[in-house]
Design an enzyme around this catalytic site. Structure first.
Site, PDB file in Angstrom:
ATOM      1  N   GLU A  94       0.875  -1.170   0.000  1.00 45.85           N
ATOM      2  CA  GLU A  94       0.000   0.000   0.000  1.00 45.85           C
ATOM      3  C   GLU A  94       0.917   1.225   0.000  1.00 45.85           C
ATOM      4  O   GLU A  94       1.802   1.322   0.852  1.00 45.85           O
ATOM      5  CB  GLU A  94      -0.873  -0.013   1.258  1.00 45.85           C
ATOM      6  CG  GLU A  94      -1.858   1.129   1.247  1.00 45.85           C
ATOM      7  CD  GLU A  94      -2.785   1.158   2.461  1.00 45.85           C
ATOM      8  OE1 GLU A  94      -2.763   0.220   3.275  1.00 45.85           O
ATOM      9  OE2 GLU A  94      -3.517   2.163   2.558  1.00 45.85           O
ATOM     10  N   ARG A 113       5.647 -13.447   9.371  1.00 43.76           N
ATOM     11  CA  ARG A 113       6.340 -12.212   9.027  1.00 43.76           C
ATOM     12  C   ARG A 113       7.739 -12.211   9.644  1.00 43.76           C
ATOM     13  O   ARG A 113       8.014 -12.951  10.592  1.00 43.76           O
ATOM     14  CB  ARG A 113       5.544 -10.991   9.442  1.00 43.76           C
ATOM     15  CG  ARG A 113       5.245 -10.901  10.929  1.00 43.76           C
ATOM     16  CD  ARG A 113       4.144  -9.893  11.239  1.00 43.76           C
ATOM     17  NE  ARG A 113       4.454  -8.546  10.787  1.00 43.76           N
ATOM     18  CZ  ARG A 113       3.758  -7.890   9.855  1.00 43.76           C
ATOM     19  NH1 ARG A 113       2.715  -8.448   9.283  1.00 43.76           N
ATOM     20  NH2 ARG A 113       4.076  -6.670   9.522  1.00 43.76           N
ATOM     21  N   LYS A 132       4.611   1.237  10.572  1.00 43.83           N
ATOM     22  CA  LYS A 132       4.660   2.466   9.763  1.00 43.83           C
ATOM     23  C   LYS A 132       4.383   3.691  10.631  1.00 43.83           C
ATOM     24  O   LYS A 132       4.973   4.744  10.436  1.00 43.83           O
ATOM     25  CB  LYS A 132       3.620   2.397   8.646  1.00 43.83           C
ATOM     26  CG  LYS A 132       4.041   1.533   7.473  1.00 43.83           C
ATOM     27  CD  LYS A 132       2.949   1.480   6.415  1.00 43.83           C
ATOM     28  CE  LYS A 132       3.301   0.476   5.321  1.00 43.83           C
ATOM     29  NZ  LYS A 132       2.175   0.157   4.457  1.00 43.83           N
TER      30      LYS A 132
HETATM   31  P1  ATP Z   1      -0.171  -1.756   6.817  1.00 47.57           P
HETATM   32  O1  ATP Z   1      -0.520  -2.012   8.234  1.00 47.57           O
HETATM   33  O2  ATP Z   1      -0.066  -0.322   6.491  1.00 47.57           O
HETATM   34  O3  ATP Z   1      -0.959  -2.581   5.843  1.00 47.57           O
HETATM   35  P2  ATP Z   1       2.011  -3.431   6.005  1.00 47.57           P
HETATM   36  O4  ATP Z   1       3.373  -3.526   6.611  1.00 47.57           O
HETATM   37  O5  ATP Z   1       1.155  -4.647   5.908  1.00 47.57           O
HETATM   38  O6  ATP Z   1       1.319  -2.260   6.775  1.00 47.57           O
HETATM   39  P3  ATP Z   1       1.767  -3.229   3.158  1.00 47.57           P
HETATM   40  O7  ATP Z   1       2.173  -2.138   2.260  1.00 47.57           O
HETATM   41  O8  ATP Z   1       0.343  -3.646   3.156  1.00 47.57           O
HETATM   42  O9  ATP Z   1       2.213  -2.800   4.602  1.00 47.57           O
HETATM   43  O10 ATP Z   1       2.707  -4.495   2.946  1.00 47.57           O
HETATM   44  C1  ATP Z   1       2.972  -5.061   1.690  1.00 47.57           C
HETATM   45  C2  ATP Z   1       3.292  -6.515   1.866  1.00 47.57           C
HETATM   46  O11 ATP Z   1       4.418  -6.687   2.716  1.00 47.57           O
HETATM   47  C3  ATP Z   1       2.139  -7.274   2.500  1.00 47.57           C
HETATM   48  O12 ATP Z   1       1.911  -8.437   1.731  1.00 47.57           O
HETATM   49  C4  ATP Z   1       2.626  -7.596   3.872  1.00 47.57           C
HETATM   50  O13 ATP Z   1       2.101  -8.807   4.345  1.00 47.57           O
HETATM   51  C5  ATP Z   1       4.138  -7.686   3.669  1.00 47.57           C
HETATM   52  N1  ATP Z   1       4.864  -7.432   4.912  1.00 47.57           N
HETATM   53  C6  ATP Z   1       4.791  -6.340   5.703  1.00 47.57           C
HETATM   54  N2  ATP Z   1       5.567  -6.470   6.793  1.00 47.57           N
HETATM   55  C7  ATP Z   1       6.172  -7.686   6.693  1.00 47.57           C
HETATM   56  C8  ATP Z   1       7.095  -8.419   7.512  1.00 47.57           C
HETATM   57  N3  ATP Z   1       7.550  -7.924   8.657  1.00 47.57           N
HETATM   58  N4  ATP Z   1       7.510  -9.628   7.085  1.00 47.57           N
HETATM   59  C9  ATP Z   1       7.065 -10.130   5.915  1.00 47.57           C
HETATM   60  N5  ATP Z   1       6.187  -9.514   5.101  1.00 47.57           N
HETATM   61  C10 ATP Z   1       5.739  -8.303   5.480  1.00 47.57           C
END
Ligand code: ATP
Ligand code: MG
Length: 586
Positions: A45, A287, A297
């Site tokens: 996002e 994760r 974030k």
């Molecule tokens: P938000 O809470 O704003 O959605 P987010 O970290 O999930 O935060 P996104 O931009 O939606 O942000 O993340 C993009 C992709 O990265 C998603 O598929 C998410 O699952 C993955 N992702 C985010 N943080 C991690 C992590 N710590 N380890 C592995 N994958 C991650």
């Protein structure tokens, strides 16, 4: 397929995702004409900068595609008009490329540039929502937000049907069209899915008539004011995957409970003729959680906005922009992602694993150089004034093909403050003065001459400001007879008149606590005051030609990079990437 940019690319180890892909390839589960059999996607996002957790997701998705000859899409999940910005889109594109991946796929089938935006699907998403309404599988709910939330129930209590759940198809369609036409205010209505008659008592909260559209009179970074209704993430994501022919939709564990809706939605729409089988399948993995950082974030933004760090690319931050500026290599980050594996249960990885991977990547390729970070003057009393003797050393001790570097030996040199001790402790083999009739220590100035310490000068405060030595003219490294001198100390140095004076930023971990934000702790209480120290250092003269992002091993100190923002031609500024050894290891 291997990525040839990635010299340290490890051989892919088996993991449950690779096993799934392999078995799908074997059975032809996703074989379709004109398409590769493995298509994954990374769906950020654009509401912030990417961090090391996203690097793991990028590596997992793009890495699977790479290893199995498929393609990976970069898709901006931009359904949230208020929080999204072009600045974030640009930085995300930059970071994915920098990590070494590309959505421009070369084939053999399905070649092309696979960069997408969920907002490109707004028209189709709308059309499918009308289909759900027409087939009785979605309705417009007009409860207040508070009622809706109360009527959802909770884990132990089933939800209650909305009084609007029995609206006719005609009424729902009219209301939805009027929502789209802008006749209502934000929050007045939402469109909800009706998965089954008794869905409100499903044990899975995500199946209790999930909202799929809401009203938001907001400007969108790409569609402007075209829309005042926006699709929800859980609705948009499966459809985007299906529209792009994704085969394996990989996400983190918190989406496990969303999978039944994912499957229901795509099966329903496939039945309606919107998609062909096989539709994409969702798989979840744990994760990446690294110690000594925060990745939320919101918290990262807070540190940037409160000036705790200097912007999103501050080298202390675990953002990809920060790690890049810090000098971490894409190959090192990839190595960490590979090593930490893909699992089904959450855990913590020590930050040292990332630092170790970066060190391991840099050791064979970083040219060596000498830097004196805390300078003390050394005066070679018997060396002729104004003379300079050229000294030579290898660019890399294990890669003679990289050639040699040269630097002058002069009467005045800089050494490290810690290389002199007025009253030596046991086992100290560096500079010590004559004591009680014993001569001062003899040490080799690395790649130069052997010298013997004869004395030192202090200022009025008792601080040592210069060390005096005599040199042995027949002891120069690499000349016949140099080996006759047996010394225990081998000291790094640079010539005073030739040295390059430069700002060096000594970075360390941002927090002193392993899990600075776990269990409701205030992460700001654990900021490491030593996370940044700026010194004026004296460097080997050849370093003046270092270009932005060039990395070196400063002998005995660690790995350093010429800062990509502040370095000027002829005037580099260096950042410490990582020390030679992990000083945090327990
Ligand atoms: P938000 O809470 O704003 O959605 P987010 O970290 O999930 O935060 P996104 O931009 O939606 O942000 O993340 C993009 C992709 O990265 C998603 O598929 C998410 O699952 C993955 N992702 C985010 N943080 C991690 C992590 N710590 N380890 C592995 N994958 C991650
Ligand atoms: Mg997310």
């Amino acid at each position: 397929m291997s990525n040839d940019k990635n010299s340290t690319a490890p051989a892919p180890a088996p993991n449950f995702l690779r096993n799934i892909v392999e078995s799908d390839l074997a059975t032809g589960a996703h074989d379709r004409p004109g398409l590769p059999s493995v298509i994954t996607r990374f769906p950020p996002e654009p509401n912030g900068y990417l961090h090391v957790g996203h690097a793991k997701s990028i590596y997992t998705n793009f890495g699977l595609a790479r290893d199995f000859g498929g393609r990976c899409h970069l898709r901006f999940d931009d359904t949230n008009p208020e929080k999204e910005e072009q600045e974030y889109v640009d930085s995300i594109i930059d970071s994915v490329r920098w990590l070494g991946f590309d959505w421009d796929y070369k084939g053999p089938v399905g070649a092309g540039n696979h960069l997408y935006y969920a907002s490109d699907y707004f028209g189709k998403l709308y059309e499918m929502a009308e289909y759900l309404i027409k087939t009785g599988r979605a309705y417009v709910d007009s409860q207040s937000a508070a009622d809706m939330s109360a009527n959802r129930g909770n884990f132990s209590t089933p939800g209650t049907n909305s009084p609007f759940r029995t609206r006719s198809v005609e009424e729902n369609l009219q209301l939805f069209r009027d929502m789209k036409a802008g006749k209502y205010k934000d929050g007045e209505h939402v469109l909800r899915a009706k998965i089954t008659e008794d869905a409100m008592s499903s044990p899975n909260m995500n199946m209790r008539d999930p909202a799929i559209y809401r009203i938001r009179h907001a400007h969108h970074h790409r569609t402007g004011d075209d829309w005042c209704i926006y699709p929800m993430y859980d609705y948009t994501h499966p459809i985007s995957d299906a529209l792009e022919n994704i085969t394996h939709s990989i996400c983190t564990l918190e989406f496990q409970d969303h999978r039944p809706f994912y499957d229901w939605l795509l099966a329903t729409l496939a039945e309606g003729g919107f998609f062909e089988q096989p539709v994409p399948k969702q798989y979840e993995f744990a994760r990446l959680n690294l110690t000594y950082i925060v990745t939320s974030k919101r918290k990262l933004r807070q540190m940037v906005e409160e000036g705790i760090v200097d912007g999103w690319d501050d080298p202390r931050l675990p953002t990809m922009a920060g790690m890049r500026r810090r000098g971490f290599t894409p190959e090192g980050i990839q190595l960490m992602c590979e090593r930490t594996g893909v699992t089904k249960s959450d855990g913590w990885i020590d930050f040292g694993v990332l630092e170790g991977a970066v060190r391991e990547d840099l050791d064979p390729k970083a040219p060596r150089a000498i830097a004196v970070l805390r300078p003390l003057k050394l005066i070679v009393d018997n060396f002729p004034e104004g003379e300079a003797h050229e000294c030579t050393s290898p660019v890399h001790p294990h890669h003679p093909e990289l050639g040699h570097r040269t630097f002058p030996f002069t009467k005045e040199l800089w050494i490290e403050e810690e290389d002199f001790m007025e009253v030596p402790t046991k086992g100290y083999f560096r500079f010590t003065p004559p004591i009680d009739g014993n001569p001062g220590s003899r040490v080799r100035l690395k790649y130069g001459y052997v010298v013997e310490c004869t004395g030192y000068d202090k200022d009025e405060n008792g601080k040592v400001i210069a060390v005096h030595v005599n040199y042995f003219p027949d002891s120069k490294s690499g000349t016949p007879g140099a080996d006759n001198y047996k010394v225990k100390g081998n000291i790094t140095w640079v010539s005073v008149p030739a040295a390059l004076e430069a700002e060096v930023r000594l970075y360390d971990r941002l927090f002193t606590e392993e899990k600075p934000d776990a269990g409701g702790k205030d992460f700001k209480e654990f900021l490491n005051p030593k996370a940044l120290e700026v010194v004026k250092a004296y460097l080997e003269p050849g370093l003046k030609d270092a270009v932005a992002e060039q990395r070196f091993q400063f002998e005995r100190h660690g790995y350093y990079v010429a800062d990509r923002v502040d370095s000027q031609p002829g005037r580099p500024v260096f950042n410490r990437i990582v020390t030679l050894k992990d000083s945090w290891a327990k």
